[in-house]
Design a protein around this motif. Structure first.
Motif, short mmCIF file in Angstrom:
data_model
loop_
_atom_site.label_atom_id
_atom_site.label_comp_id
_atom_site.label_asym_id
_atom_site.label_seq_id
_atom_site.Cartn_x
_atom_site.Cartn_y
_atom_site.Cartn_z
N THR A 43 40.56 43.94 -34.19
CA THR A 43 41.66 44.57 -34.93
C THR A 43 42.25 45.74 -34.15
OG1 THR A 43 40.14 46.03 -36.15
CG2 THR A 43 40.68 43.90 -37.16
N SER A 44 42.35 45.59 -32.85
CA SER A 44 42.87 46.68 -32.02
C SER A 44 44.26 47.12 -32.47
CB SER A 44 42.95 46.23 -30.55
OG SER A 44 43.59 47.22 -29.76
N PRO A 45 44.50 48.42 -32.53
CA PRO A 45 45.85 48.90 -32.86
C PRO A 45 46.92 48.37 -31.90
CG PRO A 45 44.27 50.70 -32.96
CD PRO A 45 43.54 49.54 -32.37
N LEU A 46 46.52 48.00 -30.68
CA LEU A 46 47.50 47.48 -29.72
C LEU A 46 48.16 46.20 -30.22
CD1 LEU A 46 45.71 47.99 -26.28
CD2 LEU A 46 47.60 49.33 -27.24
N TYR A 47 47.47 45.46 -31.09
CA TYR A 47 48.05 44.22 -31.62
C TYR A 47 49.23 44.51 -32.55
CZ TYR A 47 43.49 42.40 -30.08
OH TYR A 47 42.36 42.08 -29.36
N ARG A 48 49.39 45.77 -32.94
CA ARG A 48 50.47 46.13 -33.87
C ARG A 48 51.60 46.90 -33.18
NH1 ARG A 48 45.85 48.08 -36.52
NH2 ARG A 48 46.64 50.22 -36.38
N THR A 49 51.61 46.88 -31.85
CA THR A 49 52.58 47.70 -31.12
C THR A 49 53.87 46.97 -30.79
OG1 THR A 49 51.46 47.14 -29.05
CG2 THR A 49 50.84 49.22 -30.12
N GLY A 50 53.98 45.70 -31.15
CA GLY A 50 55.21 44.97 -30.86
C GLY A 50 55.32 44.60 -29.39
N THR A 51 56.53 44.25 -28.98
CA THR A 51 56.73 43.80 -27.60
C THR A 51 56.59 44.97 -26.63
OG1 THR A 51 59.11 44.10 -27.84
CG2 THR A 51 58.24 41.90 -28.22
N LEU A 52 56.13 44.66 -25.46
CA LEU A 52 56.09 45.65 -24.39
C LEU A 52 57.52 46.03 -24.02
CD1 LEU A 52 53.37 43.89 -22.27
CD2 LEU A 52 53.20 46.26 -23.00
N PRO A 53 57.74 47.25 -23.55
CA PRO A 53 59.10 47.65 -23.18
C PRO A 53 59.61 46.85 -21.98
CG PRO A 53 57.53 49.29 -22.45
CD PRO A 53 56.77 48.32 -23.32
N ALA A 54 60.89 46.61 -21.96
CA ALA A 54 61.52 45.92 -20.83
C ALA A 54 61.72 46.93 -19.70
CB ALA A 54 62.83 45.29 -21.24
N VAL A 55 60.67 47.16 -18.95
CA VAL A 55 60.68 48.18 -17.90
C VAL A 55 61.52 47.71 -16.71
CG1 VAL A 55 59.22 49.45 -16.27
CG2 VAL A 55 58.41 49.02 -18.58
N ARG A 56 62.35 48.61 -16.18
CA ARG A 56 63.08 48.30 -14.95
C ARG A 56 62.08 48.35 -13.80
NH1 ARG A 56 68.42 48.48 -12.87
NH2 ARG A 56 68.23 47.16 -11.02
N CYS A 57 61.90 47.22 -13.14
CA CYS A 57 60.85 47.11 -12.13
C CYS A 57 61.42 46.56 -10.83
CB CYS A 57 59.73 46.22 -12.65
SG CYS A 57 58.19 46.35 -11.72
N THR A 58 61.83 47.46 -9.97
CA THR A 58 62.37 47.07 -8.67
C THR A 58 61.21 46.94 -7.69
OG1 THR A 58 64.38 48.32 -9.18
CG2 THR A 58 64.06 47.64 -6.90
N THR A 59 60.77 45.70 -7.50
CA THR A 59 59.54 45.47 -6.76
C THR A 59 59.73 45.27 -5.26
OG1 THR A 59 59.72 43.09 -7.18
CG2 THR A 59 58.46 44.41 -8.76
N GLY A 60 60.93 44.86 -4.85
CA GLY A 60 61.12 44.50 -3.46
C GLY A 60 60.56 43.11 -3.19
N GLN A 61 60.55 42.71 -1.95
CA GLN A 61 60.12 41.36 -1.57
C GLN A 61 58.80 41.39 -0.82
OE1 GLN A 61 61.90 38.55 -2.47
NE2 GLN A 61 63.17 39.99 -3.63
N ILE A 62 58.06 40.30 -0.94
CA ILE A 62 56.85 40.11 -0.14
C ILE A 62 57.21 39.18 1.02
CG2 ILE A 62 54.47 39.28 -0.09
CD1 ILE A 62 54.38 39.69 -3.11
N ARG A 63 56.88 39.61 2.21
CA ARG A 63 57.12 38.77 3.39
C ARG A 63 55.80 38.11 3.78
NH1 ARG A 63 59.21 43.61 4.54
NH2 ARG A 63 57.63 44.03 6.14
#
Length: 255
Positions: free
Chosen positions: A31-51
């Motif tokens: 019954t973790s409170p995390l189950y009641r937190t809704g969707t994760l935020p749509a974080v802006r994540c500029t990751t770059g590329q893997i070569r």
């Protein structure tokens, strides 16, 4: 891959947010409170590329994904006023020993709860594949073990397997690892705007997991391929921890 050490003392510092302690025992997982937190935020994540073959680009990519994970999970923990702290991220070119013991066999990296550190191996075979969503999912899975630690789930797991028979230990391990698969995929969904996961690519990833996801592990401690795929799809479709309660799920889904 998470490695827990229940004997390690907590070193978390209080946040400026008025916090409440996470649940203890079985309730922490079921019954973790995390189950009641809704969707994760749509974080802006500029990751770059893997070569392909580039250790520097792989480290940079994984570091940026880790930063995005910090932002996303801090928001989730704040929603229910649970204490949050960032994990340490350590890259290594060898399979180092940690306070949790030896590097787990078959793992490309792992999380140690004793020092709250994510170990990411920068190995030659890893660098052959530049497929970014796959590496982001791996990073998010290991980070999910940190989330489980902060939420008290890892402690419940450690208590449950103490002196348990081998089959019971494996059953609990599967619930822990499959939950991390689900939480990792929920995060992947929420950064898909910046790290696009095309349907064809996602389907290919799931198909590979169904056929091969369990082959890395000598014992069935991470779940069979179909079980891994099931929880990955649940997390990705929902984008929320609410889909990831493996602890009350039927045994057939965590086999």
């Amino acid at each position: 891959m998470g490695v827990a050490n229940a004997a390690a003392p907590s070193t978390a510092k209080a946040s400026v947010v008025k916090e409440q302690a996470p649940p203890l025992g079985r309730a922490a997982a079921t019954t973790s409170p995390l189950y009641r937190t809704g969707t994760l935020p749509a974080v802006r994540c500029t990751t770059g590329q893997i070569r392909a073959g580039s250790a520097a680009s792989y480290r940079a990519f994984m570091t940026r994904v880790n930063h995005c994970l910090n932002l996303a999970w801090k928001t989730q923990f704040n929603k229910v006023k649970l204490p949050f702290s960032q994990p340490v991220l350590r890259f290594t070119t060898s399979k180092v020993t940690s306070p949790c013991g030896r590097w787990p066999g078959g793992a490309g990296g792992y999380y140690c709860s004793s020092n709250r550190t994510i170990y990411i191996g920068v190995f030659r075979d890893v660098l052959k594949s530049p497929y970014a969503p796959n590496h982001a999912q791996f990073m998010a899975h290991e980070y999910a073990h940190h989330v489980q630690h902060l939420a008290g789930i890892m402690n419940y797991y450690s208590q449950s397997i103490w002196r348990a028979k081998p089959s019971t230990k494996l059953a609990y391990s599967r619930r822990l690892e499959l939950q991390a698969d689900c939480l990792g995929s929920a995060f992947l969904r929420q950064i898909s705007g910046d790290l696009p996961v095309e349907q064809e690519q996602w389907d290919a990833m799931i198909d590979w997991v169904v056929e091969n996801g369990h082959k890395t592990w000598a014992t069935n401690d991470h779940g069979r391929g179909p079980s891994q795929a099931y929880w990955m799809k649940r997390g990705f479709n929902a984008g929320s921890p609410s889909a990831c309660n493996t602890w009350t799920a039927p045994s057939r889904t965590v086999a």
